[in-house]
Design a protein around this motif. Structure first.
Motif, PDB file in Angstrom:
ATOM      1  N   ILE A 144       0.848  -1.200   0.000  1.00 18.48           N
ATOM      2  CA  ILE A 144       0.000   0.000   0.000  1.00 18.48           C
ATOM      3  C   ILE A 144       0.878   1.242   0.000  1.00 18.48           C
ATOM      4  N   ILE A 147       2.175   2.899  -3.132  1.00 15.60           N
ATOM      5  CA  ILE A 147       1.325   3.788  -3.916  1.00 15.60           C
ATOM      6  C   ILE A 147       1.408   5.177  -3.290  1.00 15.60           C
ATOM      7  N   PRO A 148       1.942   6.167  -4.003  1.00 21.38           N
ATOM      8  CA  PRO A 148       2.051   7.503  -3.421  1.00 21.38           C
ATOM      9  C   PRO A 148       0.694   7.980  -2.878  1.00 21.38           C
ATOM     10  N   MET A 149       0.743   8.624  -1.687  1.00 27.34           N
ATOM     11  CA  MET A 149      -0.490   8.999  -0.998  1.00 27.34           C
ATOM     12  C   MET A 149      -1.409   9.841  -1.873  1.00 27.34           C
ATOM     13  N   LEU A 150      -0.798  10.742  -2.620  1.00 25.73           N
ATOM     14  CA  LEU A 150      -1.607  11.608  -3.483  1.00 25.73           C
ATOM     15  C   LEU A 150      -2.333  10.774  -4.542  1.00 25.73           C
ATOM     16  N   LEU A 151      -1.613   9.778  -5.105  1.00 26.80           N
ATOM     17  CA  LEU A 151      -2.212   8.962  -6.152  1.00 26.80           C
ATOM     18  C   LEU A 151      -3.241   7.995  -5.582  1.00 26.80           C
ATOM     19  N   LEU A 154      -6.133  10.130  -5.215  1.00 26.36           N
ATOM     20  CA  LEU A 154      -6.721  10.369  -6.535  1.00 26.36           C
ATOM     21  C   LEU A 154      -7.538   9.160  -6.973  1.00 26.36           C
ATOM     22  N   MET A 155      -6.915   7.965  -6.788  1.00 25.12           N
ATOM     23  CA  MET A 155      -7.551   6.723  -7.211  1.00 25.12           C
ATOM     24  C   MET A 155      -8.871   6.519  -6.485  1.00 25.12           C
ATOM     25  N   LEU A 156      -8.826   6.632  -5.147  1.00 26.22           N
ATOM     26  CA  LEU A 156     -10.039   6.404  -4.353  1.00 26.22           C
ATOM     27  C   LEU A 156     -11.101   7.454  -4.654  1.00 26.22           C
ATOM     28  N   VAL A 158     -11.473   9.144  -7.447  1.00 23.66           N
ATOM     29  CA  VAL A 158     -12.040   8.896  -8.773  1.00 23.66           C
ATOM     30  C   VAL A 158     -13.043   7.748  -8.700  1.00 23.66           C
ATOM     31  N   ALA A 159     -12.656   6.678  -7.963  1.00 15.41           N
ATOM     32  CA  ALA A 159     -13.496   5.483  -7.927  1.00 15.41           C
ATOM     33  C   ALA A 159     -14.736   5.671  -7.051  1.00 15.41           C
ATOM     34  N   LEU A 160     -14.570   6.338  -5.900  1.00 14.13           N
ATOM     35  CA  LEU A 160     -15.680   6.428  -4.939  1.00 14.13           C
ATOM     36  C   LEU A 160     -16.395   7.767  -4.970  1.00 14.13           C
ATOM     37  N   LEU A 243      -5.766  19.899  -7.069  1.00 12.01           N
ATOM     38  CA  LEU A 243      -5.968  19.216  -8.347  1.00 12.01           C
ATOM     39  C   LEU A 243      -7.449  19.119  -8.705  1.00 12.01           C
ATOM     40  N   LEU A 245      -9.864  17.595  -6.876  1.00 15.79           N
ATOM     41  CA  LEU A 245     -10.521  16.335  -6.527  1.00 15.79           C
ATOM     42  C   LEU A 245     -10.999  16.249  -5.090  1.00 15.79           C
TER      43      LEU A 245
END
Lengths: 306, 311
Positions: A144, A147-151, A154-156, A158-160, A243, A245
């Motif tokens: 875990i 995975i860079p914290m910012l990304l 971003l990922m979570l 975008v997904a949630l 950014l 988000l």
């Protein structure tokens, strides 16, 4: 920041303090007496309390509404009416900064609290138990952490979808992992020390070893880390908002205010610069506060004083 | 030592495996239907169905997962939904920009951070120590994107010394364009390195072995360089490793501010266009980079401190 208690430099004799402290002083008293002697530490504590108060009292204190637009007062430079100027929608920057502090402090505090509790416990247990448990846990945490914290955020997001809960989950997930690793390193070292080995050979429970031997010795690094984490949490929140988000406009956060101002950097630098300064000052205060805590908590200092 | 290193290197395989699995499940499974997310609200059911088939979403989750792992092993990242170009080609052309930015920042951080941290610890409680600590605090507290904005405002817009965007043509132009972004990341990292160097030096100073060394009459400089420094560097190395992710996050933001080409801009662009294959590939690459740096950090641990070497 200054440490009046520890006047000695690197190579002066540290074994006998000039004035013998009250030997019976409990750790708590030692802690407080060291803490209150640090002027900057006290200053940062007062500043942070003030910031928290201001953010709670935002509806009463802030001079203007943070969201209502006012076309007649667009892009005004700082003046008597608008201390920090106005943005492209005529909103008062100062009022928006005050409301923005609510988001930063709340998201930061909750994330750091969750991550410190879970992370430190995981790190200590993993290091002490060793073997397969340690391997599996560390591999998962490491994965875990890769995975860079910012990304990750971003990922979570975008997904949630962008909301405060997702934001807090994303930030504390990243922090938990680094907390576990910071707790694990020194625990591994302590585990090899004679007093811990002796305790293990007596058959002391893992819980007892953690509470009596490990925790007091790693509290310093963990606290310093937690301070850095408060900084990271507030920064990541601001970065995600920057950014576009994090928490969505028109609700003000320092990050989305800076993003708003980026377009007018040459013509109206105050729109982006003042929220950035607020962000920086609050994080500096957290860091100074943590520094002072570190000096006050450090077991080495306490040992010397006894 | 060799045995430990081999074990540690082999352990990165499950790490990489778990990481890419996390990325897969977060991106594919959490949104109810990536195809409708990609196409937006106005898409026709036929178009959604077509895209689902193209992305392989009509098969079961586990079939998708197996397919995903298979293509990862072959380093096949598929084609971008937005541009239709091969994702691997895009990444290969952009990777050097991100690598040079990160490496230059670490270099700046270590060159500035370590010596000043040592100096500050030796001159503890002096005025220069206070100044160093203030600078380090500002470095730590400043968000990378805000320092980037300030540098951009001062050195590019107000006083036009450095370019505000792009990456430059030849080697010199490249370095010229790299200067401001690398500084804005490196100075922040330097603050962290400085702080940790100082505090871990001070942690070691009061240890028994240092007292013994002093008692033996070993000169101060030798005690610092041979005894204290070596032990103090472990936390420094750890922090550089731990901060790799922060650095990459910083690189993403810095690339956005300075309009630099790179993996960060590619990833942010992919989020805006909901370009899942590209986003996925960027994340996988970032993670492998971080895992690789952490492997080096862990291996250097046991060189720096033999006590940590496990059985």
């Amino acid at each position: 920041m200054s440490e009046p208690v520890m006047k000695e430099t690197l190579f002066t004799d540290t074994s006998v303090p000039e004035t013998l402290p009250e030997v019976e002083q409990s750790r708590k008293n030692v802690f407080w007496s060291v803490f209150k002697k640090s002027k900057l530490g006290m200053f940062s504590l007062i500043f942070l309390l003030l910031t928290i108060t201001i953010s709670i009292l935002a509806p009463i204190i802030s001079p203007y509404d943070p969201i209502n637009q006012n076309a007649a007062e667009r892009m005004l430079p700082p003046s008597g009416d608008h201390w920090l100027g106005t943005d492209a929608f005529g909103r008062d920057i100062l009022s928006r900064i005050i409301y923005g502090s609510q988001t930063s402090l709340l998201v930061g505090f909750i994330s750091v609290l969750i991550s410190s509790l879970i992370g430190t416990a995981l790190g200590m247990v993993a290091a002490l138990k060793g073997g397969l448990l340690d391997d599996i846990l560390m591999r998962i945490l490491e994965s875990i952490q890769a995975i860079p914290m910012l990304l990750l955020g971003l990922m979570l997001l975008v997904a949630l979808g962008s909301n405060t809960t997702t934001l807090i989950i994303a930030i504390s997930l990243g922090l938990t992992v680094s907390c576990a690793r910071v707790a694990r390193g020194p625990t591994l070292e302590l585990k090899e020390k004679e007093f811990v080995r002796a305790s293990i050979s007596y058959g002391a429970s893992t819980f007892r070893i953690i509470v009596v031997h490990i925790l007091p010795n790693i509290l310093g690094p963990v606290l310093v880390m937690a301070t850095l984490h408060m900084a990271s949490a507030i920064r990541v929140e601001a970065s995600l908002s920057f950014l576009g988000l994090g928490i969505q406009p028109p609700h003000p956060t320092w990050g989305n205010m800076i993003q708003d101002g980026l377009r007018f950097l040459t013509s109206a630098p105050w729109v982006a610069v003042y929220p950035g300064v607020a962000l920086m000052v609050v994080v500096i205060a957290f860091n100074i506060f943590g520094d002072t805590l570190r000096d006050a908590f450090d077991p080495h200092i306490i040992r010397e004083r006894k | 030592m060799l045995k430990y290193s081999i074990r540690r290197i082999l352990l990165t395989i499950p790490t990489i495996f778990i990481t890419i699995s996390v990325i897969f499940f977060v991106l594919r499974i959490l949104p109810s239907d990536p195809a409708s997310v990609i196409l937006g609200d106005n898409a026709t059911p036929e178009a959604i169905q077509a895209l689902r088939e193209k992305l392989g979403l009509n098969t079961s989750v586990w079939a998708q997962y197996l397919h995903f792992l298979q293509s990862m092993i072959q380093a096949d990242f598929g084609n971008s939904i937005a541009t239709g170009r091969s994702v691997s080609d895009q990444i290969i052309s952009l990777l050097p920009y991100t690598l040079e930015l990160t490496l230059a920042s670490i270099l700046i951080a270590v060159i500035i951070g370590v010596p000043i941290g040592i100096y500050s610890a030796i001159k503890r409680n002096s005025i220069s120590d206070a100044l160093v600590r203030l600078f380090a605090l500002m470095g730590i507290s400043m968000p990378a994107f805000f320092l980037g904005i300030l540098l951009l405002l001062v050195f590019s817009l107000k006083i036009p010394i450095f370019p505000s965007m792009g990456a430059g043509e030849n080697f010199v132009g490249n370095l010229y364009h790299l200067a401001l972004p690398a500084l804005s990341l490196g100075l922040i990292e330097a603050g962290i390195v400085m702080r940790i160097t100082r505090s871990s030096m001070l942690d070691e100073v009061n240890r028994d072995y240092v007292r013994t060394a002093k008692a033996k009459g070993i000169p101060k400089k030798m005690v610092i360089s041979k005894h204290i420094l070596r032990n103090s560097l472990i936390p420094v190395v750890t922090v550089i490793g731990l901060n790799m992710t922060t650095l990459i996050s910083g690189a993403v933001l810095t690339e956005a501010i300075f309009s630099r080409p790179g993996l960060g801009s590619l990833a942010v662009g992919a989020i805006e266009t909901r370009d899942y294959p590209t986003l996925q590939a960027c994340l996988v690459l970032f993670c492998i980079l971080v895992i690789f740096v952490n492997l080096i950090v862990d291996l250097s641990y046991s060189i720096l401190n033999p006590r940590i070497r496990p059985q």
